[in-house]
Design an enzyme around this catalytic site. Structure first.
Site, PDB file in Angstrom:
ATOM      1  N   ARG A 214      -2.401  23.745  -5.002  1.00 60.52           N
ATOM      2  CA  ARG A 214      -2.959  22.544  -5.635  1.00 60.52           C
ATOM      3  C   ARG A 214      -1.804  21.687  -6.157  1.00 60.52           C
ATOM      4  NH1 ARG A 214      -4.367  23.082 -10.645  1.00 60.52           N
ATOM      5  NH2 ARG A 214      -5.571  24.986 -10.368  1.00 60.52           N
TER       6      ARG A 214
ATOM      7  N   TYR B 202     -13.995  -3.167  -1.859  1.00 61.01           N
ATOM      8  CA  TYR B 202     -14.595  -2.068  -1.104  1.00 61.01           C
ATOM      9  C   TYR B 202     -15.737  -1.494  -1.954  1.00 61.01           C
ATOM     10  CZ  TYR B 202     -15.139   2.547   0.942  1.00 61.01           C
ATOM     11  OH  TYR B 202     -15.658   3.683   1.498  1.00 61.01           O
TER      12      TYR B 202
ATOM     13  N   ASP C 122      -4.548  -2.120  -2.604  1.00 63.02           N
ATOM     14  CA  ASP C 122      -5.195  -1.260  -1.612  1.00 63.02           C
ATOM     15  C   ASP C 122      -4.803  -1.825  -0.245  1.00 63.02           C
ATOM     16  OD1 ASP C 122      -6.926  -0.160   0.252  1.00 63.02           O
ATOM     17  OD2 ASP C 122      -8.629  -0.072  -1.123  1.00 63.02           O
TER      18      ASP C 122
ATOM     19  N   LYS D 226      -8.366   5.820   7.429  1.00 57.83           N
ATOM     20  CA  LYS D 226      -8.515   4.655   8.300  1.00 57.83           C
ATOM     21  C   LYS D 226      -7.319   4.556   9.257  1.00 57.83           C
ATOM     22  CE  LYS D 226     -12.061   4.281   5.590  1.00 57.83           C
ATOM     23  NZ  LYS D 226     -12.052   3.486   4.379  1.00 57.83           N
TER      24      LYS D 226
HETATM   25  C1  LIG Z   1     -12.495   3.595   3.052  1.00 59.99           C
HETATM   26  C2  LIG Z   1     -11.842   2.777   2.017  1.00 59.99           C
HETATM   27  C3  LIG Z   1     -11.611   3.293   0.736  1.00 59.99           C
HETATM   28  C4  LIG Z   1     -12.072   4.688   0.326  1.00 59.99           C
HETATM   29  O1  LIG Z   1     -11.433   5.679   1.045  1.00 59.99           O
HETATM   30  P1  LIG Z   1     -12.093   7.098   1.437  1.00 59.99           P
HETATM   31  O2  LIG Z   1     -11.025   7.767   2.210  1.00 59.99           O
HETATM   32  O3  LIG Z   1     -13.328   6.810   2.232  1.00 59.99           O
HETATM   33  O4  LIG Z   1     -12.435   7.795   0.170  1.00 59.99           O
HETATM   34  C5  LIG Z   1     -10.946   2.487  -0.177  1.00 59.99           C
HETATM   35  N1  LIG Z   1     -10.553   1.223   0.145  1.00 59.99           N
HETATM   36  C6  LIG Z   1     -10.790   0.698   1.356  1.00 59.99           C
HETATM   37  C7  LIG Z   1     -10.326  -0.692   1.646  1.00 59.99           C
HETATM   38  C8  LIG Z   1     -11.436   1.443   2.332  1.00 59.99           C
HETATM   39  O5  LIG Z   1     -11.677   0.901   3.527  1.00 59.99           O
END
Ligand SMILES: *Cc1c(COP(=O)(O)O)cnc(C)c1O
Length: 380
Positions: free
Chosen positions: A50, A103, A175, A200
């Site tokens: 962890r 998001y 982000d 992603k």
């Molecule tokens: C998918 C996404 C998230 C969240 O990520 P997860 O891996 O699904 O928890 C946050 N910000 C953006 C822009 C996203 O597309």
């Protein structure tokens, strides 16, 4: 070793051949604990997985290098990374400025979870720097930026917002999920922290969920590490391996995503059933100038509205054959979705609600002509 180029860093940073076996690929260290040479005698600093795991360390080192930061921290999902970032920087009574088209999951975490712990927020159109300045309070600790935003592909000027945040004593978090580190480097533009949903583009193959925080601030990095261990939202070694495996081809993939998106945008613009096309690469996009300044290319995400309202949008989503109807984005395969009913359903009735005739596509790296034909047929 010379590691200037992005692709070189993606393939080698943190990924030297294993010193004992010569294994060219970082091993999947499937272990929860590590033998100690006498009490406290840790061999490479590892004591429990962890707290730290060598496969995860390789991923963190590589992500830090690609985002041009000092430190990387990997999490079990983008939301776990978001939660850790906000908990490291906010206490009860503090305030966060968030995008008014954030998001959906980020909005839900801030609006439904952190609000219970006394963290307040104001949604703002981040393309309007003056509006952000006006939304800042004495208690504002974080300006949270997405650019391009999801799903409206609005653009925020990272360098200007960093100045606004810093002059108010707040931190700027970007982000960078939609752009990926290949297309945009927020830390170079003044951001304090970069967040990724590595699910992603970074993972890139729709086979693993993960998140990351990258910063050059030693103190923030220590807090992120404390929360990895203290709250436990860490990825397992197999997830870290899959993410690293995807990361190696990020440059090639982002170039092809951008090529294909440009083809698709042109086809959508020509189609009579399409009302508006949202893509920052278009000269008429309101954020185009800023996007051109801070992004290398414009990526694989496109949103568009259709004639005929919500039903027409839902019909397009269910008629494509190559574009799979699914949430998420950034994989090699093309996806299509209806944000109002799917990814952004949790924003219904709020300020962040999205238009009901909006369709969002994640353009994959298949043959571009096939993608165009599929969409044109589905639009009818
Ligand atoms: C998918 C996404 C998230 C969240 O990520 P997860 O891996 O699904 O928890 C946050 N910000 C953006 C822009 C996203 O597309």
């Amino acid at each position: 070793m010379t590691m200037h180029g992005f692709a070189t860093r993606a393939i080698h940073a943190g990924q030297d051949p294993d010193p004992t076996t010569g294994s060219v690929i970082v091993p999947i260290h499937a272990t929860s604990t590590y033998a100690q040479d006498g009490v406290g005698g840790l061999r490479e600093g590892y004591e429990y997985s962890r707290t730290g795991n060598p496969t995860r360390t390789a991923l963190e080192t590589c992500l830090a290098s690609l985002e041009r930061g000092k430190h990387g921290r990997a999490f079990s999902s983008g939301m776990a990374a978001t939660d850790a970032a906000l908990r490291a920087m906010c206490r009860p009574g503090d305030h966060v400025v968030i995008p008014n088209d954030a998001y959906g999951g980020t909005f839900r975490l801030i609006d439904k979870v952190l609000s219970v712990w006394g963290v307040e927020h104001t949604p703002v159109a981040l393309s309007d720097v003056d509006a952000v300045r006006a939304a800042i309070r004495p208690t504002t600790k974080v300006v949270w930026v997405e650019t391009p935003t999801n799903p409206l592909l609005n653009i925020a000027d990272i360098a200007s917002l960093a100045q606004v945040a810093h002059s108010a004593g707040a931190r700027l978090v970007v982000d960078n999920t939609f752009a990926s580190p290949y297309l945009q480097s927020p830390l170079d533009l003044g951001a304090d922290v970069v967040l990724h949903s590595t699910t992603k583009y970074i993972g890139g193959h729709s086979d693993v969920v993960g998140g990351a925080l990258i910063t050059s601030d030693d103190e923030l990095n220590a807090q992120f590490g404390f929360l990895q261990n203290g709250a436990g939202g860490v990825p397992g070694p197999f997830d870290a391996y899959l993410t690293l495996r995807g990361l190696k081809t990020l440059e090639l993939r982002m170039e092809k995503h951008s090529d294909n998106a440009e083809l698709v945008v042109q086809a959508l613009l020509r189609h009579p059933k399409v009302k508006t096309v949202l893509y920052p690469g278009l000269p008429e996009h309101p954020g185009h100038e800023v996007a051109a300044k801070q992004m290398k290319r414009f990526g694989g995400m496109i949103s568009f509205t259709v004639e005929g309202g919500e039903q027409a949008a839902l019909d397009v989503c269910s008629r494509t054959k190559l574009f799979t109807l699914a949430e998420s984005l950034g994989g090699v395969e093309s996806l299509i979705e209806h944000p109002g009913r799917m990814t952004h359903a949790s924003t219904a009735g709020s300020l962040l609600q999205v238009p009901d005739d909006l369709v969002r596509i994640s353009v994959g790296i298949e043959s571009g002509e096939d993608l165009v034909e599929d969409l044109v047929t589905a639009l009818g």
